[in-house]
Enzyme design. Structure first.
Site, short mmCIF file in Angstrom:
data_model
loop_
_atom_site.label_atom_id
_atom_site.label_comp_id
_atom_site.label_asym_id
_atom_site.label_seq_id
_atom_site.Cartn_x
_atom_site.Cartn_y
_atom_site.Cartn_z
N CYS A 12 77.47 110.11 22.44
CA CYS A 12 78.71 110.00 21.74
C CYS A 12 78.46 110.34 20.05
CB CYS A 12 79.00 108.59 21.81
SG CYS A 12 80.47 108.37 20.88
N CYS A 18 79.87 103.63 15.25
CA CYS A 18 80.55 102.61 15.65
C CYS A 18 79.91 101.32 15.94
CB CYS A 18 81.19 103.16 17.06
SG CYS A 18 81.80 102.03 18.09
N CYS A 21 78.21 100.50 21.46
CA CYS A 21 77.33 101.07 22.53
C CYS A 21 75.93 101.15 22.18
CB CYS A 21 77.68 102.43 23.04
SG CYS A 21 79.32 102.53 23.96
N CYS A 95 86.66 108.09 23.68
CA CYS A 95 85.67 107.17 23.74
C CYS A 95 85.35 106.88 25.22
CB CYS A 95 86.12 105.57 23.40
SG CYS A 95 84.98 104.25 23.82
N TYR A 248 87.46 76.73 31.41
CA TYR A 248 87.57 77.88 30.16
C TYR A 248 88.29 78.76 31.35
CZ TYR A 248 83.71 75.44 28.39
OH TYR A 248 82.83 74.33 27.63
N GLU A 270 91.99 74.96 29.81
CA GLU A 270 91.92 76.09 28.91
C GLU A 270 92.57 75.43 27.72
OE1 GLU A 270 90.98 79.62 28.64
OE2 GLU A 270 91.70 79.14 26.44
N ASP A 318 83.10 79.07 32.78
CA ASP A 318 83.21 80.54 32.55
C ASP A 318 83.40 80.61 30.71
OD1 ASP A 318 82.92 82.97 32.07
OD2 ASP A 318 84.96 83.55 32.87
N CYS A 345 78.41 85.13 29.70
CA CYS A 345 78.41 86.31 29.15
C CYS A 345 77.40 86.51 27.93
CB CYS A 345 79.89 86.80 28.38
SG CYS A 345 80.40 85.45 27.37
N1 SAH Z 1 87.70 82.54 33.28
C1 SAH Z 1 88.45 83.68 32.75
C2 SAH Z 1 88.27 83.39 31.13
C3 SAH Z 1 87.02 83.45 30.48
S1 SAH Z 1 86.78 83.64 28.67
C4 SAH Z 1 88.39 84.80 33.03
O1 SAH Z 1 87.31 85.08 33.79
O2 SAH Z 1 89.50 85.69 32.55
C5 SAH Z 1 86.63 82.00 27.95
C6 SAH Z 1 87.77 81.31 27.77
O3 SAH Z 1 87.50 79.86 27.50
C7 SAH Z 1 88.79 81.68 26.95
O4 SAH Z 1 90.15 81.76 27.52
C8 SAH Z 1 88.88 80.82 25.53
O5 SAH Z 1 90.28 80.48 25.13
C9 SAH Z 1 88.53 79.47 26.43
N2 SAH Z 1 87.82 78.28 25.76
C10 SAH Z 1 87.09 78.44 24.69
N3 SAH Z 1 86.57 77.05 24.48
C11 SAH Z 1 87.37 76.18 24.95
C12 SAH Z 1 87.20 74.91 25.08
N4 SAH Z 1 86.42 73.83 24.21
N5 SAH Z 1 87.94 74.20 25.86
C13 SAH Z 1 88.78 74.97 26.94
N6 SAH Z 1 88.49 76.35 26.95
C14 SAH Z 1 88.08 76.94 26.06
#
Ligand code: SAH
Length: 394
Positions: A12, A18, A21, A95, A248, A270, A318, A345
């Site tokens: 790229c 940027c 990547c 991109c 989450y 959430e 998550d 992640c």
């Molecule tokens: N599992 C979902 C989102 C994952 S991203 C999916 O796969 O799409 C992580 C999420 O955690 C986000 O939506 C963020 O708003 C939420 N988050 C961050 N800190 C948090 C907390 N202390 N308690 C509850 N949720 C939270």
């Protein structure tokens, strides 16, 4: 534009400016080896790390494209990506991670802005209108949402602009004007007007339909997300009698797919109100009854649940890059669900959290990296843990 000519050595032209990547000087197999080595370094002390799951076609996977708008010193309108850590625009019309269709829409908007004389926002003088454009595409539905981000509610020549955009790209399903008058680096503001269509798109993920608006959190790589969720739910071994906590949960994707596929009951937690509102809509859209969504801090919710001696069979979490809070992890241990599936992640914070769980009664049974973000240095991993009572008697 579909395939880059050179698949290594910085294909790229704006890669350096940027900065997104970080691994593109490596071939894709080399990138996967690099991610595998890093996962092993961080996580192998907990158990065997399975081979990373890559993409067959690791280009144009992003279902969200965005561009910043500005002017050159000579007044020509430019669009592109902010150079890493700055507000200087690295100009580009395409991109390798974004969808070519989304990139073409952004180019059309730039040309239209030039031809109708739409004022471009000037960050230093804080005057003008057009700031950013965001395009979201439904990988399965083919629906397209365009968000035109302006600094003020006034959008001169709006109707003509929208008609011309739709004439050039009839596949666009909805257009919104998002108003961002802030001075920080956020792309989207809180206020929004629907200019065409419903204001949102829908997309299907693992057989469930999700509503996605400009501001919703939605995983950006559809193909890999389906693989990620399939593995996570396979690890969870759910049955209709189980209660699953989806911590989450974002817009409720994992919990709703689990409830629909396995018939289990689900509580989704959430802390973002907008995401929870989307989750409730998604629940109705998919006709799933046995799911509740709560807007709360995941740690606080779990702590209260443990205090009240509530039972949960499986917990899927998550969290964002920072990982889980100590409160959350202590409450997990107190609640002691038999199985825990930790999607992360950021393997660094995940390793820290697994260290705590491993010291407090959990054993890691599976570690699976999935490449959600080819060409970037980001690594996603799924870890299955089981509580000692279960593995003691095996
Ligand atoms: N599992 C979902 C989102 C994952 S991203 C999916 O796969 O799409 C992580 C999420 O955690 C986000 O939506 C963020 O708003 C939420 N988050 C961050 N800190 C948090 C907390 N202390 N308690 C509850 N949720 C939270």
């Amino acid at each position: 534009m579909s395939e880059p000519k050179k698949k290594n050595n910085r294909f790229c032209p704006i890669a350096r400016k940027c900065g997104a990547c970080q691994l593109q000087n490596m071939s894709y197999p080399e990138q996967l080896s690099w991610k595998m080595a890093k996962s092993i370094k961080l996580l192998s002390r907990f158990g065997h790390v399975d081979e990373i799951i890559g993409m067959d076609e690791p280009y144009h996977y992003r279902n969200k494209a965005q561009a910043a708008f500005g002017r050159t010193a000579r007044g020509r309108i430019i669009s592109g990506i902010y150079q890493s850590g700055t507000h200087i625009i690295a100009t580009t019309d395409s991109c390798y991670l974004e969808s070519p269709e989304a990139d073409a829409i952004i180019v059309t908007i730039r040309r239209l802005a030039e031809s109708v004389g739409l004022p471009i926002y000037d960050e230093d003088r804080r005057v003008g209108c057009l700031r950013h454009v965001l395009v979201r595409t439904g990988a399965e539905s083919g629906q397209i949402l365009v968000a035109i981000v302006t600094a003020t509610p006034v959008f001169p020549g709006k109707n003509h602009f929208i008609q011309a955009l739709l004439a050039a790209h009839p596949q666009i399903t909805t257009i919104v004007q998002n108003i961002n008058s802030g001075h920080d680096s956020m792309v989207l503001g809180k206020t929004q007007k629907v200019l065409y269509g419903s204001g949102y798109i829908e997309d299907t993920l693992c057989g469930c339909v999700f509503r996605i608006s400009a501001r919703s959190f939605y995983q950006i790589n559809h193909a890999q997300t389906e693989k990620l969720y399939d593995i996570a739910l396979h690890y969870a071994e759910l049955s209709p009698k189980d209660l699953l906590i989806d911590a989450y949960c974002g817009i409720g994707t994992i919990g709703l797919i689990a409830a629909k596929q396995y018939g289990c009951r689900v509580v989704g937690i959430e802390n973002n109100e907008t995401a929870i509102r989307d989750a409730v809509i998604n629940k109705k859209r998919n006709g799933v009854e046995q799911v509740r969504f709560l807007c709360d801090d995941a740690g606080r919710f779990l702590k209260a649940a443990a205090k009240e001696n509530q039972r949960a069979d499986v917990l899927i979490c998550d969290p964002p890059r920072a990982g889980c809070s100590r409160d959350f992890l202590s409450a997990c241990v107190a609640l002691a669900p038999q199985r825990m599936v930790y999607i992360s992640c950021n393997p660094e914070t995940q390793a820290r959290d697994l260290g705590f769980l491993a010291k407090n009664g959990y054993r890691v049974r599976k570690i699976q990296p999935v490449d959600m973000f080819p060409h970037t240095a980001h690594i996603e991993t799924i870890v299955l843990l089981s509580y000692k009572k279960e593995w003691d008697c095996r």
